[in-house]
Design an enzyme around this catalytic site. Sequence first.
Site, PDB file in Angstrom:
ATOM      1  N   PRO A 282      -1.126   5.667  -8.966  1.00  4.66           N
ATOM      2  CA  PRO A 282      -0.164   4.574  -9.134  1.00  4.66           C
ATOM      3  C   PRO A 282       1.160   4.860  -8.429  1.00  4.66           C
ATOM      4  CG  PRO A 282      -0.392   5.827 -11.166  1.00  4.66           C
ATOM      5  CD  PRO A 282      -1.464   6.305 -10.240  1.00  4.66           C
TER       6      PRO A 282
ATOM      7  N   GLU B 215      -4.754  12.980 -17.448  1.00  6.61           N
ATOM      8  CA  GLU B 215      -3.342  12.649 -17.200  1.00  6.61           C
ATOM      9  C   GLU B 215      -2.982  12.746 -15.727  1.00  6.61           C
ATOM     10  OE1 GLU B 215      -0.982  11.535 -19.463  1.00  6.61           O
ATOM     11  OE2 GLU B 215      -2.837  11.290 -20.606  1.00  6.61           O
TER      12      GLU B 215
ATOM     13  N   ARG C 126     -15.612  -3.723   5.454  1.00  8.47           N
ATOM     14  CA  ARG C 126     -15.976  -5.042   5.974  1.00  8.47           C
ATOM     15  C   ARG C 126     -15.258  -5.360   7.282  1.00  8.47           C
ATOM     16  NH1 ARG C 126     -13.021  -9.404   4.605  1.00  8.47           N
ATOM     17  NH2 ARG C 126     -14.851 -10.617   4.003  1.00  8.47           N
TER      18      ARG C 126
ATOM     19  N   ASP D 198     -10.101 -14.760   6.561  1.00  8.12           N
ATOM     20  CA  ASP D 198      -9.833 -14.307   5.197  1.00  8.12           C
ATOM     21  C   ASP D 198      -8.397 -14.568   4.786  1.00  8.12           C
ATOM     22  OD1 ASP D 198     -12.382 -13.388   4.869  1.00  8.12           O
ATOM     23  OD2 ASP D 198     -11.910 -11.295   5.297  1.00  8.12           O
TER      24      ASP D 198
END
Length: 250
Positions: free
Chosen positions: A88, A116, A154, A169
Amino acid sequence: MDFIVLTLFPELINSFFEHGMISRGIKKKLIKGHCINIRDFSCDRHNTVDDRPYGGGSGMVMKLESLQAAILHAKKKNPESRVVLMSPQGTRFSQKKAFELASRNKDLIFVCGRYEGIDERIYTTLVDEEISIGDYVMTGGEVASMVIIDSTARLIPGVLGSSESFKSDSFIDDRLEYAHYTRPEEFEGLKVPEVLLSGNHEKIRLWRKRSSLQRTFLKRPDLLQKNTLDAEEKKILKQWRQELETLVRE
């Protein structure tokens, strides 16, 4: 391009490699997918891969030795592979980032943390890049790694059925994708726009551009600030405003 995932739950990743577009790309030998079980590199007979954090606190931390050994093993095949940690704290993943990873044409080693987190010394010695898929926390990096692999693979030529597929897209040009329709032509009173049945390619192109622009304006107006409107888009928005003004007057 080889996607190598280091994880404590290889069954999750192996299943991902065995289905859909990724599986087809692997069978066509356009990409490769490998999974390495970090637990295989543990240093004791109990296959321990975590320990209590120094300084106290809740939870456990992934051990340094087993994770280091797994990464070094993955890099043996190709020392130029790039080690990516799902975190994160990393750079926010985006379509632009997917293009960057695909265009580098370098093997990617994804490190999927658990508990953690991982020992800080892995960050400073072996990780080339940290990537986040959003401002939230998950129990592990496996899902995040699959998101990035799917989005990146992709874009590699030949992996998708059509080389043109990804060019329309969402987010390719900071616009959302236009609306799609298929058979039947009418469903519960809702009809497919006539222009899509006309066979007129230029009119269909303009309709799709208008649809894309309208969707972006209504759902993600922030994207319009990233990319200057072209002349055709300005004309479409002007026509749309005139239509809305007419409706209001009526």
